[in-house]
Design a protein around this motif. Structure first.
Motif, mmCIF file in Angstrom:
data_model
loop_
_atom_site.group_PDB
_atom_site.id
_atom_site.type_symbol
_atom_site.label_atom_id
_atom_site.label_comp_id
_atom_site.label_asym_id
_atom_site.label_seq_id
_atom_site.Cartn_x
_atom_site.Cartn_y
_atom_site.Cartn_z
ATOM 1 N N LEU A 41 -5.053 -2.043 -9.293
ATOM 2 C CA LEU A 41 -5.112 -0.430 -8.903
ATOM 3 C C LEU A 41 -6.172 -0.235 -8.058
ATOM 4 C CD1 LEU A 41 -4.644 2.557 -9.810
ATOM 5 C CD2 LEU A 41 -6.424 2.255 -11.549
ATOM 6 N N ALA A 42 -5.597 0.473 -6.969
ATOM 7 C CA ALA A 42 -6.551 0.726 -5.764
ATOM 8 C C ALA A 42 -6.741 2.144 -5.954
ATOM 9 C CB ALA A 42 -5.757 0.473 -4.500
ATOM 10 N N LEU A 43 -8.012 2.501 -5.758
ATOM 11 C CA LEU A 43 -8.573 3.854 -6.049
ATOM 12 C C LEU A 43 -9.278 4.384 -4.512
ATOM 13 C CD1 LEU A 43 -9.962 4.094 -9.205
ATOM 14 C CD2 LEU A 43 -7.716 5.144 -8.625
ATOM 15 N N ALA A 44 -8.194 5.335 -3.864
ATOM 16 C CA ALA A 44 -8.589 5.642 -2.667
ATOM 17 C C ALA A 44 -9.644 6.690 -2.455
ATOM 18 C CB ALA A 44 -7.464 6.148 -1.836
ATOM 19 N N VAL A 45 -10.859 6.484 -1.866
ATOM 20 C CA VAL A 45 -11.858 7.559 -1.671
ATOM 21 C C VAL A 45 -11.845 8.210 -0.297
ATOM 22 C CG1 VAL A 45 -14.297 7.776 -1.895
ATOM 23 C CG2 VAL A 45 -13.257 6.220 -3.203
ATOM 24 N N ASP A 46 -10.523 8.817 -0.156
ATOM 25 C CA ASP A 46 -10.167 9.307 1.248
ATOM 26 C C ASP A 46 -9.195 10.397 0.975
ATOM 27 O OD1 ASP A 46 -9.222 8.897 3.914
ATOM 28 O OD2 ASP A 46 -9.186 6.878 3.707
ATOM 29 N N GLN A 47 -8.718 11.031 2.182
ATOM 30 C CA GLN A 47 -7.962 12.286 2.242
ATOM 31 C C GLN A 47 -6.461 11.578 1.870
ATOM 32 O OE1 GLN A 47 -8.573 15.347 2.693
ATOM 33 N NE2 GLN A 47 -10.733 14.839 2.840
ATOM 34 N N PRO A 48 -5.723 12.320 1.060
ATOM 35 C CA PRO A 48 -4.399 11.743 0.909
ATOM 36 C C PRO A 48 -3.359 11.720 2.088
ATOM 37 C CG PRO A 48 -4.937 13.468 -0.820
ATOM 38 C CD PRO A 48 -5.981 13.354 0.197
ATOM 39 N N SER A 49 -3.511 12.466 2.884
ATOM 40 C CA SER A 49 -2.891 12.396 4.322
ATOM 41 C C SER A 49 -3.122 10.877 5.110
ATOM 42 C CB SER A 49 -2.818 13.625 5.114
ATOM 43 O OG SER A 49 -4.100 13.853 5.499
ATOM 44 N N ALA A 50 -4.360 10.795 5.051
ATOM 45 C CA ALA A 50 -4.749 9.605 5.742
ATOM 46 C C ALA A 50 -4.166 8.321 4.924
ATOM 47 C CB ALA A 50 -6.246 9.480 5.931
ATOM 48 N N VAL A 51 -4.453 8.333 3.667
ATOM 49 C CA VAL A 51 -3.828 7.186 2.869
ATOM 50 C C VAL A 51 -2.375 7.253 2.888
ATOM 51 C CG1 VAL A 51 -3.516 6.182 0.502
ATOM 52 C CG2 VAL A 51 -5.388 7.409 1.390
ATOM 53 N N ARG A 52 -1.539 8.184 2.975
ATOM 54 C CA ARG A 52 -0.108 7.891 3.210
ATOM 55 C C ARG A 52 0.258 7.611 4.452
ATOM 56 N NH1 ARG A 52 0.000 12.845 -0.073
ATOM 57 N NH2 ARG A 52 -0.538 14.065 1.810
ATOM 58 N N GLY A 53 -0.501 7.917 5.537
ATOM 59 C CA GLY A 53 -0.060 7.522 6.908
ATOM 60 C C GLY A 53 -0.417 5.908 7.078
ATOM 61 N N PHE A 54 -1.589 5.343 6.301
ATOM 62 C CA PHE A 54 -1.938 4.008 6.398
ATOM 63 C C PHE A 54 -0.810 3.324 5.694
ATOM 64 C CE2 PHE A 54 -4.001 0.645 4.245
ATOM 65 C CZ PHE A 54 -4.814 0.095 5.360
ATOM 66 N N LEU A 55 -0.506 3.778 4.554
ATOM 67 C CA LEU A 55 0.280 2.937 3.464
ATOM 68 C C LEU A 55 1.829 2.618 4.391
ATOM 69 C CD1 LEU A 55 -0.296 4.398 0.231
ATOM 70 C CD2 LEU A 55 -1.128 2.116 1.230
ATOM 71 N N GLN A 56 2.296 3.614 5.358
ATOM 72 C CA GLN A 56 3.414 3.334 6.198
ATOM 73 C C GLN A 56 3.011 2.096 7.036
ATOM 74 O OE1 GLN A 56 3.917 7.024 8.030
ATOM 75 N NE2 GLN A 56 5.033 7.829 5.995
ATOM 76 N N LYS A 57 1.916 1.820 7.659
ATOM 77 C CA LYS A 57 1.457 0.440 8.384
ATOM 78 C C LYS A 57 1.246 -0.593 7.581
ATOM 79 C CE LYS A 57 -0.737 3.577 11.053
ATOM 80 N NZ LYS A 57 -2.096 4.115 10.880
ATOM 81 N N LEU A 58 0.591 -0.561 6.464
ATOM 82 C CA LEU A 58 0.278 -1.741 5.503
ATOM 83 C C LEU A 58 0.560 -1.169 4.203
ATOM 84 C CD1 LEU A 58 -1.076 -4.584 5.402
ATOM 85 C CD2 LEU A 58 -3.229 -3.221 4.895
ATOM 86 N N PRO A 59 1.804 -1.415 3.776
ATOM 87 C CA PRO A 59 2.023 -1.140 2.308
ATOM 88 C C PRO A 59 1.144 -2.106 1.185
ATOM 89 C CG PRO A 59 3.933 -1.574 3.363
ATOM 90 C CD PRO A 59 2.990 -2.226 4.257
ATOM 91 N N ILE A 60 0.671 -1.082 0.118
ATOM 92 C CA ILE A 60 0.105 -1.963 -0.753
ATOM 93 C C ILE A 60 1.041 -2.134 -2.032
ATOM 94 C CG2 ILE A 60 -1.867 -1.539 -2.378
ATOM 95 C CD1 ILE A 60 -3.536 0.215 -0.359
#
Length: 136
Positions: A60-79
């Motif tokens: 389980l990855a818990l992102a201490v971050d803004q959801p929009s930043a995480v969504r953009g990141f996951l498009q480049k590097l899927p977890i």
């Protein structure tokens, strides 16, 4: 532990419940898109998921971050394992699990019984993952 009652939104609003991992070894990784060592260790965690997920491990990855930043990141590097949007509350949650200074990345390993087996502040290595896999 209150941790086992926690629930988060996933990147697309889907529910991510910690309780769904009960009864299996669980590796929880607190991370953020703006944290270089967090980003560097994600491919290693994906690899661990591929090899140990079928053996019953939960990740389980818990992102201490803004959801929009995480969504953009996951498009480049899927977890390849569930991501929960912990937001700024994630810092407090990580402190409650033994992360004294709230630093990232922070990884907690739980046994099948739900108890904490190990914690690591900083980037995980292949050796850490191999050691944790043997201990469960």
């Amino acid at each position: 532990l209150a941790f086992w009652e926690a629930a988060f939104d996933g990147p697309n609003g889907e529910p991510v419940r910690v309780a769904d991992f009960r009864g299996k070894p669980l590796l929880v990784n607190f991370w953020a898109t703006w944290c270089p060592p967090c980003v560097e260790e994600l491919p290693l965690l994906n690899q661990f998921q591929r090899s140990h997920g079928p053996k019953g491990w939960g990740l389980l990855a818990l992102a201490v971050d803004q959801p929009s930043a995480v969504r953009g990141f996951l498009q480049k590097l899927p977890i390849e394992f569930p991501v929960g949007m912990a937001g700024l509350d994630g810092t407090q949650l990580s402190r409650s699990l033994g992360n004294g200074n709230g630093g990232l990345p922070f990884t907690v390993v739980f046994g099948r019984d739900g108890r904490i087996l190990d914690r690591k502040i900083g980037k995980v290595s292949e050796a850490d993952l191999a050691d944790w896999a043997k201990r469960v």
